[in-house]
Scaffold this active site. Sequence first.
Site, PDB file in Angstrom:
ATOM      1  N   ASP A 293      33.384  40.587  44.339  1.00  0.00           N
ATOM      2  CA  ASP A 293      33.994  41.647  43.782  1.00  0.00           C
ATOM      3  C   ASP A 293      32.142  42.114  43.303  1.00  0.00           C
ATOM      4  O   ASP A 293      31.637  42.980  42.431  1.00  0.00           O
ATOM      5  CB  ASP A 293      34.512  41.693  42.307  1.00  0.00           C
ATOM      6  CG  ASP A 293      35.510  41.501  42.887  1.00  0.00           C
ATOM      7  OD1 ASP A 293      35.628  41.950  43.830  1.00  0.00           O
ATOM      8  OD2 ASP A 293      36.354  41.457  42.124  1.00  0.00           O
ATOM      9  N   ASP A 517      45.382  39.218  36.465  1.00  0.00           N
ATOM     10  CA  ASP A 517      44.693  39.160  37.073  1.00  0.00           C
ATOM     11  C   ASP A 517      43.350  40.104  35.615  1.00  0.00           C
ATOM     12  O   ASP A 517      42.040  40.394  35.738  1.00  0.00           O
ATOM     13  CB  ASP A 517      44.717  40.036  38.032  1.00  0.00           C
ATOM     14  CG  ASP A 517      45.193  40.109  39.559  1.00  0.00           C
ATOM     15  OD1 ASP A 517      44.163  38.493  39.993  1.00  0.00           O
ATOM     16  OD2 ASP A 517      46.265  40.358  39.940  1.00  0.00           O
TER      17      ASP A 517
END
Length: 578
Positions: A293, A517
């Site tokens: 990411d 998450d």
Amino acid sequence: MRFRRKGVSAPSAVCAVLAMVAVPVVLGSNAEAAPGCKVDYTITNQWDTGFGATVTVTNLGDPITGGWTLSWDFPGNQQVQQGWNGNFAQQGARVTVRDAGWNGSLGTGATVSPGFNGSYSGTNGKPAVFTLNGTTCTGSTVPTTTTTPTTTTTTTTPGPGGPKADNPYAGAGVYVNPDWSAKAAAEPGGTRIANQPTGVWLDRIAAIEGTATSRGLRGHLDGALQQAAGKPLVVQLVIYNLPGRDCAALASNGELKADELPRYQAEYIDPIATILADPKYAALRVVTVIEIDSLPNLVTNVTPRPTATPQCDVMKANGNYVAGVGYALAKFGAIPNVYNYIDAGHHGWLGWDDNLGPSAALFAQAAKSSGSTLANVHGFIANTANYGALKEPYFTVNDSVGGTSVRTSKWVDWNRYVDELSYAQAFRQEAIRAGFPADVGMLIDTSRNGWGGAARPTGPGPSTTVDAYVNGSKTDRRIHLGNWCNQAGAGLGERPKTAPEPGIDAYVWIKPPGESDGASKEIPNTEGKGFDRMCDPTYTGNPRNQNNMSGALPDAPLSGHWFSAQFQELMRNAYPAL
Ligand code: BGC
């Protein structure tokens, strides 16, 4: 954590792309001259909305007779408007210039100077990387005079002092993290998967030494030596602590501030590299998943995209993602038994034409920064901690309904791919075009992309409209492809497997199933973790998921913390079933 945020779909970018003419580079003969080229990109004049530029290309290698193709990616929103001395085409940020016919031959040392007028706003930065007929122009020739085989043969055993394996997973076991394994085994039914290898996340400086609840890096490597018992063993480490981490989301913001690159280098990468270089561990094959990411955010989530976040603009401007990734690659790449895999997002993020090429080019730029070279990159990983289906068995991106392409459907939304396997294989080619070695391999994180259970379709949807067809066919049951947090309905995916498909080194479980998450509501903590509403099931979305419901499970703990309800659902919906 994670993801995905595609950039805005780009139907307007669906224009003709010129085919790249690749001149095969023949390795292995002393008689061959090396390919090579030099590019000088000069902005000849500039005003507030436009500019002119000349691109002087010198062929440093063998004479080129069959025509040439030059390409680069603009770092900003520049658009070529009119070109000369070549045929110009642009798709997204990528510009491809082919010879004009009369100037298609380029002797050794010969120069050609295509030029153009273009538009821009903001900063008119120069492109960083140019390729001529697929070769990155470094200003010197690519050495091909040594007799290097293009594929690694198994005449030498990789390992201490030996060459790196072409595929580190080939012929090797993979380390089972005892800490994760214990949590999985403690769950009802969990022993069915508790012996699967999962990623070890070094998600903060303290994780190197270890904490009261999780062992440190040496602890893992010592454990790996025991599991190896003299046979080849892969240990999968996630390098995840960049300054200003997770700039497009809040759930996995980290401990280092946007400007703390020196701390990243000295307190995080250097100590890890020191441990990995310990001769004691030389027989292990260490796979490093480099900074998920991070780099793609600098393509898709920056100004002027509507998906931009201020934090990603900061990280693009300060260059610390690029420099940090380059530093990590250089340090780890220098260790003979370490294999670097850069995170390459997933199809629901980079599968649009506007995102794919520029991301590959940015990875190349990062891999050449901070003293690193492209050779430090062993491959890339797709779908880390995401939910994209490995294969969509009931429709393809080439299907149409009543003459209308499924690419126009709401779900596909002009993406070029509908699943992770096709995406990973295409990304690999794109990376090679961007200059990476021709033998790079891909990993795919299949820990949570299974989509089995009762809701799984058993055949194609109705051929009434493209939307009905796609929605009825797709096994990925997410509300929107940009949803990324604790997705309801997901299951465990393919079990870890070596060399399952062409170009794929392995299916791996990098995100440990059962680890959240992100929290569904604000939870005060000392880990730097924020509250991202994409993890709140009542949230109605943001531009990065085109304002759809988040699809997240309720009552989730902080990212990385154990989430029993999710673990149970992943097992229930496993595909293949457990
Ligand atoms: C978290 C990390 C965690 C990882 C694996 C990430 O979302 O930020 O702390 O180690 O997931 O579960």
